[in-house]
Design a protein around this motif. Structure first.
Motif, short mmCIF file in Angstrom:
data_model
loop_
_atom_site.label_atom_id
_atom_site.label_comp_id
_atom_site.label_asym_id
_atom_site.label_seq_id
_atom_site.Cartn_x
_atom_site.Cartn_y
_atom_site.Cartn_z
N ASN A 1 -1.82 16.62 -6.92
CA ASN A 1 -1.59 17.67 -5.68
C ASN A 1 -1.55 16.93 -4.49
N PRO A 2 -0.39 16.96 -3.62
CA PRO A 2 -0.71 16.31 -2.55
C PRO A 2 -1.77 16.89 -1.73
N GLY A 3 -2.55 16.04 -1.00
CA GLY A 3 -3.77 16.62 -0.15
C GLY A 3 -5.02 16.36 -0.87
N ASP A 4 -5.03 16.24 -1.98
CA ASP A 4 -6.13 15.73 -2.89
C ASP A 4 -6.70 14.13 -2.74
N ARG A 5 -7.93 14.24 -2.97
CA ARG A 5 -8.13 12.81 -2.81
C ARG A 5 -7.76 11.91 -3.94
N ILE A 6 -7.60 10.71 -3.42
CA ILE A 6 -6.68 10.05 -4.49
C ILE A 6 -7.75 9.11 -5.54
N ASN A 7 -7.53 9.48 -6.78
CA ASN A 7 -8.30 8.89 -7.94
C ASN A 7 -7.74 8.18 -8.88
N SER A 8 -6.89 7.05 -8.55
CA SER A 8 -6.42 6.51 -9.34
C SER A 8 -6.45 4.91 -9.66
N ARG A 9 -6.62 4.62 -10.88
CA ARG A 9 -7.07 3.37 -11.16
C ARG A 9 -5.89 2.37 -10.81
N MET B 1 -5.84 -6.56 -3.06
CA MET B 1 -5.78 -6.98 -1.46
C MET B 1 -6.78 -7.20 -0.52
N MET B 2 -7.99 -6.52 -0.95
CA MET B 2 -9.23 -7.05 -0.48
C MET B 2 -9.77 -8.31 -1.06
N ASP C 1 -6.45 1.94 -7.01
CA ASP C 1 -7.95 1.03 -6.90
C ASP C 1 -7.72 -0.35 -7.14
N ASN C 2 -6.97 -0.76 -8.32
CA ASN C 2 -6.82 -2.22 -8.59
C ASN C 2 -5.95 -2.66 -7.54
N LEU D 1 0.91 -1.24 -0.07
CA LEU D 1 0.19 -0.11 0.02
C LEU D 1 0.85 1.31 -0.02
N HIS D 2 1.82 1.11 0.91
CA HIS D 2 2.83 2.29 0.89
C HIS D 2 3.49 2.66 -0.63
N ASN D 3 3.92 1.32 -1.02
CA ASN D 3 4.60 1.55 -2.26
C ASN D 3 3.74 2.32 -3.74
N SER D 4 2.47 1.68 -3.19
CA SER D 4 1.56 2.37 -4.33
C SER D 4 1.27 3.68 -4.19
#
Length: 139
Positions: A117-125, A134-135, A128-129, A103-106
């Motif tokens: 932009n640091p601090g924005d919500r994470i919207n990365s495919r 992991m889940m 997500d994948n 998770l940290h590497n991703s």
């Protein structure tokens, strides 16, 4: 198997929260936010030793009847919280630790993106994948 994974900013607002049973999503949001108090307690208890440590895994934050909540803090004070089903007794501490490293590497890959932009919500495919894998993995 993780049922909820959250990335919490330094200022304690969520950057990313994902839970598998979507009907319990509000319950997991509450669980993640209540675990932040335990994370702060563990960080303050470690004090200056945390700066010298390379391993930022906080371990089991607290168990509930149905779930176990684990924590991890980065050098930049971004917190990762993982809620795991208590019935999964095969999941060991080493496996939780490696899930947090993944998770940290991703998360590091996202931070290296010049368009994020640091601090924005994470919207990365890609993120997500990785979280979905992991889940869905059954140990």
């Amino acid at each position: 198997m993780a049922v909820c994974i959250a990335v919490i900013a330094k200022e304690n607002y969520p950057l990313y929260i994902r839970s598998v049973p979507t009907e319990n999503e509000l319950k997991f949001h509450y669980t993640v936010h209540t675990s932040l108090d335990v994370v702060d307690e563990k960080i303050s208890a470690m004090g200056k030793a945390l700066v010298d440590q390379r391993e930022l895994y906080l371990g089991l934050l607290y168990p509930t009847e149905d779930y176990k909540v684990y924590g991890y803090v980065t050098n930049s004070k971004v917190k990762f919280v993982m809620v795991v089903d208590s019935s999964n007794t095969a999941l060991r501490d080493n496996e939780i630790r490696s899930m947090f490293r993944k998770l940290h590497n991703s998360y590091t890959d996202i931070m290296c993106n010049p368009f994020y932009n640091p601090g924005d919500r994470i919207n990365s495919r890609a993120f997500d994948n990785m979280v979905n894998s992991m889940m869905m993995q059954v140990c």
